[in-house]
Design a protein around this motif. Structure first.
Motif, PDB file in Angstrom:
ATOM      1  N   CYS A 166      67.254 -17.191  45.046  1.00 26.82           N
ATOM      2  CA  CYS A 166      67.443 -18.497  45.679  1.00 26.82           C
ATOM      3  C   CYS A 166      66.113 -18.947  46.259  1.00 26.82           C
ATOM      4  O   CYS A 166      65.224 -18.124  46.500  1.00 26.82           O
ATOM      5  CB  CYS A 166      68.462 -18.379  46.802  1.00 26.82           C
ATOM      6  N   PHE A 167      65.992 -20.247  46.544  1.00 27.04           N
ATOM      7  CA  PHE A 167      64.822 -20.716  47.288  1.00 27.04           C
ATOM      8  C   PHE A 167      64.818 -20.066  48.665  1.00 27.04           C
ATOM      9  O   PHE A 167      63.785 -19.668  49.194  1.00 27.04           O
ATOM     10  CB  PHE A 167      64.876 -22.244  47.421  1.00 27.04           C
ATOM     11  N   PRO A 197      78.224 -22.232  49.251  1.00 27.68           N
ATOM     12  CA  PRO A 197      78.064 -20.923  48.606  1.00 27.68           C
ATOM     13  C   PRO A 197      78.388 -19.765  49.549  1.00 27.68           C
ATOM     14  O   PRO A 197      78.928 -18.750  49.141  1.00 27.68           O
ATOM     15  CB  PRO A 197      76.590 -20.893  48.180  1.00 27.68           C
TER      16      PRO A 197
END
Ligand code: SF4
Lengths: 314, 307
Positions: A166-167, A197
């Motif tokens: 993920c970022f 999420p």
């Protein structure tokens, strides 16, 4: 012996990865894991998968790694009791309260701390061990020293070898639900927190929207994506084995069963050849084989990302 | 409604920001920037200045809370311990931790020093909060995704004080490497003094190195009477990465609103909202408090409106 853990996004995928040589599979009960409902299993499917996996002499792990509503914890315990009667081998959890409640109710059940627990240091590992956790899923952003520190804390280490980063740190992002969140209660009373999420599993991948970056002086860049990339640990697998990593994990419940089968076959053969002759490991031929898997994976992921971004304005 | 028991707090990064004028509306201040050690003047990196900041706050009759790094690695824990030692010695009233390892460290090495958990500690459930109480946590800020309905449960079952974000941009994501390093025209550490915005469709986010923030300001002014009625007393106005005038002016508006509420005077919604709007570039939202998407704004009548 290191364990190769594969995704089980559907009963077909569970069968496929078992055939391909996975040692264990992880599945998510619908509404309770960090994936959209389409890649989770209904209870009956989960029961069938448990018996299928056990018929191969392998293990099944249940990911209940979203962060629920406080009132849902009793429901979680009830569900888990059923899953245990079907012989599940371990559970993957995130919420501190859930870990505590599950450990108290089922002290023998191995608890693995999800990557969403976002542990970054030795005190974290000790904290989760005190809660009753036995194994930690390490974030891709953790350096090697931390993997050793997890081991020193007396915990098993699970490393993602084929995943997307993920970022943000995983579990530390609520950009998606900033754009869209819909509370949706299923028949059992579980809220699916659509768009979150962390809470319901469905992420609209806002990080991958084309962002214009501006500051006081004007636009600094157009159409920038926040870094969220594929992550492969192929050439470092021997190092993982040396370190005593317990589990090598392939992420990918949202891909096709055939693609995940191909990935498992590749890593199975790689791990076996590495274990047979650790000194002569040459990553080059494996990279060549990974290329085709990568190409298909990127295609499927790009399609899914476009779909998720479209849905975010629905 | 006793006004004195209500705490409005905010957060500052540097010693320069610890001054009586800008902090006048607040009863308590979180000191230091937990997200980036390189932030110029970060009090977490200069323990002499941190001690001085605590003394200054005490001199102003305010509580001093000290932030800690949000995601420290094992090799940084020694530094965290020294930081907390400095804070404890200088008389800090509490430390704030986003990381559960830091919670454990403080509990073991500095028993009795109260710990507040920040939004990245991911407190989502009542049982989670109750467990943290055993580790010396006295106050939690639930993760910002948690709705008010759930926050009530956390407070009741956990027996802990709960802090509510009342106004300001809310963090939406934490990462490990600075996004602004992609822009060489804005070198570190000056880049942090610049406002960077991310825009796509009609969505706006703010980005400051390792944290993505909501582009809109969370505004819970219209819901303040409900929050007070529900028993909440600790409120944060998030002003990290905001200019001092924002900190002062927004704080003064809330202070005035609280006074009117305490004294039963007329509530000047349109005027206060108008004044707050002057400090918000991209409008208001109220986060996830009502179970909606974080960018939406629900007014006091329960209607989603654009403001
Ligand atoms: S928006 Fe991007 S960084 Fe955030 S959880 Fe989703 S995929 Fe990860």
């Amino acid at each position: 012996m290191v364990e190769l853990l594969a995704p089980g996004g559907s009963p077909e995928m569970v069968r496929e990865v078992m055939e391909a040589g996975a040692d264990a599979v992880y599945v998510g009960p619908r509404g309770w894991s960090r994936r959209a409902a389409a890649f989770e299993l209904g209870d009956e499917e989960l029961k069938e998968c448990a018996s299928l996996v056990h018929s191969y002499g392998k293990k099944i792990r249940v990911a209940i790694n979203t962060l629920p509503h406080s009132r849902e914890i009793p429901l979680l315990l009830k569900k888990l009791e059923r899953f245990l009667s079907w012989g599940i081998d371990a559970v993957i959890l995130t919420d501190v309260g859930c870990i505590h409640a599950v450990h108290r109710a089922f002290p023998e059940l191995p608890i693995h701390a999800s990557v969403g627990c976002n542990m970054t240091n030795a005190q974290d590992y000790a904290f989760f061990r005190e809660l009753g956790v036995r194994q930690v899923v390490a974030d891709c952003k953790l350096p090697w020293e931390e993997l050793s520190a997890i081991r020193r804390a007396g915990l098993g280490v699970e490393v993602l070898i084929h995943a997307s980063t993920c970022f943000t740190y995983i579990g530390q992002c609520w950009m998606s639900s900033y754009a869209r969140q819909v509370w949706h209660l299923d028949a059992e009373g579980k809220n699916h927190f659509l768009g979150s999420p962390n809470r319901g599993g469905l992420c609209h991948r806002l990080c991958l929207a084309p962002w214009d970056v501006s500051c006081r002086h004007g636009t600094a860049a157009w159409g920038v994506k926040l870094r969220n990339e594929a992550f492969f640990l192929l050439e470092d697998i021997p190092r993982c084995l040396e370190l005593g990593v317990s589990t090598l994990k392939i992420q990918g419940r949202e891909y096709t069963p055939a693609l995940m089968g191909a990935a498992v076959r590749l890593y199975r053969q790689l791990i076996d050849s590495c274990l047979a002759s650790p000194r002569s490991f040459d990553p080059a031929p494996w990279y060549a084989r990974l290329e085709e898997i990568k190409r298909l994976r990127d295609e499927q992921r790009a399609r899914r990302t476009a779909e998720l971004l479209r849905e975010s304005i629905a | 409604m006793g006004q004195l028991e209500i705490e409005l707090n905010t957060q500052v990064s540097t010693l320069e920001e610890v001054n009586a004028r800008d902090l006048a509306p607040y009863q308590a201040v979180y000191l230091g920037n937990p997200y980036c050690p390189k932030h110029a003047g970060n009090l977490l990196e200069n323990h002499r200045e941190l001690a001085e900041a605590i003394t200054r706050l005490k001199g102003m009759g305010k509580k001093a809370y000290v932030a800690t790094p949000a995601a420290p690695r094992t090799g940084e824990l020694g530094g965290v311990e020294k930081l907390v030692e400095t804070a404890a010695r200088a008389g800090a009233d509490a430390v704030e931790a986003h990381n559960l390892g830091v919670v454990r460290l403080v509990h073991r090495r500095f028993p009795g020093l109260p710990v507040h958990t920040g939004c990245f500690a991911n407190v989502y459930t009542d049982l989670g909060a109750a467990k943290l109480k055993e580790y010396g946590v006295r106050r939690v800020t639930p993760n910002y995704e948690v709705s008010l309905e759930e926050i009530h449960l956390i407070r009741e079952a956990g027996g802990l004080e709960v802090e509510i974000l009342l106004h300001g941009k809310m963090p939406l994501g934490l990462t490990n490497s600075c996004f602004l390093l992609n822009f060489p025209d804005h070198p570190c550490p000056q880049a942090c003094r610049e406002d960077f915005w991310l825009t796509t469709r009609d969505w706006v986010l703010k980005i400051t190195g390792t944290v993505v923030w909501s582009g809109k300001d969370v505004c819970m002014l219209e819901h303040l009477p409900y929050l007070l009625e529900s028993g909440y007393r600790a409120f944060r106005l998030e002003t990290l990465y905001e200019p001092p005038e924002y900190r002062r002016e927004v704080g003064l508006i809330y202070r005035e609103a609280l006074e009117h509420m305490a004294e039963g005077r007329e509530l000047l919604w349109p005027a206060w909202l108008e004044m707050l709007k002057n400090w918000s570039r991209h409008g208001f939202c109220n986060g996830y408090y009502f179970g909606q998407a974080g960018r939406m704004y629900i007014n006091q009548y329960g209607e989603p409106v654009s403001i």
